[in-house]
Motif scaffolding. Structure first.
Motif, short mmCIF file in Angstrom:
data_model
loop_
_atom_site.label_atom_id
_atom_site.label_comp_id
_atom_site.label_asym_id
_atom_site.label_seq_id
_atom_site.Cartn_x
_atom_site.Cartn_y
_atom_site.Cartn_z
N PRO A 59 -1.09 -4.39 -7.06
CA PRO A 59 -0.57 -4.83 -5.50
C PRO A 59 0.89 -4.16 -5.44
N GLN B 193 2.72 4.24 -8.80
CA GLN B 193 1.92 3.18 -9.20
C GLN B 193 1.24 2.99 -10.59
N GLU C 102 -3.31 0.33 -9.79
CA GLU C 102 -3.67 0.09 -8.55
C GLU C 102 -4.40 -1.66 -9.21
#
Ligand code: TXA
Ligand code: MG
Length: 326
Positions: free
Chosen positions: A258, A268, A271
């Motif tokens: 997150p 990212q 995740e």
């Protein structure tokens, strides 16, 4: 996982190719040593190689091709490369050349470098597998990191049984030691690793070849005995800050899990905090943040745990964050 032992039948080779397509790891014989193969264009499959080998650094891998034409579609050949390919391929010679703009090979396979090591092996099993698979296969030697390179399916199983989907019993390796690696990306050809093709034959084919430790690499304090370590790994253009738990207004975020709130730009890694996925996206992420940073002046990287591939990720991140010029 149970490691399947496959034979040299068409059916088994087709099965091995299907495993590669599915992102699995397959060890196969080459004329030098057994390679631990993965789909070179699939970053998660390539990350699986580092995990299975327990390789502490993302040392760049050699990409194997069925033909020289296939190889030169991914890297930019020059006259010396063409001459060497003509003389020694298929065979125990690896060429380091600049990646082409459209190169399909995953960044992780080349450790984020602008060059790529390519080779066309001369072993019937390797050739048939490459044709059946229909794309480049990234493959280091099929042993746990630090172990001895394998020259039989039994050697492969002794170190990787249970860690890879399959090994093709390809019989013994004719050469038995790794390929010669020559770097043709600079102004003069440079021998990176002695191997199956001897130095004299290289010189006979293309003229002078440098050997020993080149200046820049010697300055980095690295030795010829460990070609992987003398490679300057990719460092982003932007400075990198590690273990970020907050983000400053001028920072881009390299997220793991997150994301920290407030980042204008973020990439990212995973995740779900999957280390294999994060490893497969690391070099892509650093390149992407560099290219898209605009007015941002630094990359802040979220902490990554140091187990499994996390150790290699952190090794790479800390090298990338080290003071420049060191
Ligand atoms: O005979 C061989 O070359 C075997 C078979 C399987 O093909 N492969 C092999 O791979 O020995 P490996 O990963 O054990 O060694 C590859 C070496 C590493 O030392 C790596 O640093 C170097 O190749 N290498 C790969 N890409 C490079 C690059 N772009 N620039 C410089 N060195 C590179
Ligand atoms: Mg090796």
């Amino acid at each position: 996982m149970t490691t399947e032992i496959l034979n040299r039948t068409d059916r088994d080779i087709a099965h091995a190719a299907a495993l590669l397509t599915a992102g699995e790891l397959v060890a196969f014989g080459t004329e030098t040593v057994y390679g631990l193969g993965a789909d070179a264009c699939n970053p998660r499959a390539v990350a699986g190689i580092f995990e299975a080998k327990g390789r502490p650094h993302f040392n760049p891998l050699i990409c194997h091709y069925a033909t020289a034409d296939d190889a030169f579609a991914d890297v930019q050949a020059n006259a010396a490369a063409e001459q060497l390919a003509e003389t020694f391929w298929p065979g125990p010679l690896t060429l380091v050349l600049p990646r082409r703009a459209g190169c399909r090979v995953a960044q992780l396979a080349g450790a984020g470098l602008e060059t790529l090591a390519v080779r066309v092996p001369a072993h019937p099993v390797a050739t048939r597998l490459l044709h059946a698979f229909g794309g480049p296969i990234a493959a280091p030697s099929a042993n746990r990191s630090g172990g001895v390179s394998p020259t039989s399916a039994a050697h492969v199983l002794a170190s990787l049984n249970g860690r890879i989907a399959a090994v093709i019993d390809s019989g013994p390796c004719r050469v038995g030691l790794e390929s010669t690696i020559i770097d043709l990306s600079g102004p003069t050809p440079f021998l990176l690793r002695p191997g199956g093709v001897n130095f004299e034959s290289l010189v006979a084919a293309i003229g002078p070849v440098q050997r020993g430790i080149p200046h820049a690499r010697a300055a980095a304090g690295q030795s010829l005995r460990a070609p992987g370590l003398m490679v300057s790994h990719y460092a982003p253009k932007l400075p990198l800050r590690l273990d970020a738990t907050r983000i400053a207004p001028d920072e881009a975020l390299l997220a793991f899990g997150p994301p920290l709130p407030g980042a204008q730009l973020s990439f990212q890694l995973s995740e779900s905090r999957n280390l294999n996925e994060a490893a497969s996206r690391l070099f892509e992420g650093l390149h992407w943040l560099d290219e898209n940073a605009g007015a941002l002046t630094r990359i802040a990287a979220m902490p990554v745990p140091s187990h499994g591939l996390g150790l290699a990720i952190n090794d790479r991140l800390s090298r990338a964050a080290a003071p420049r010029g060191s």
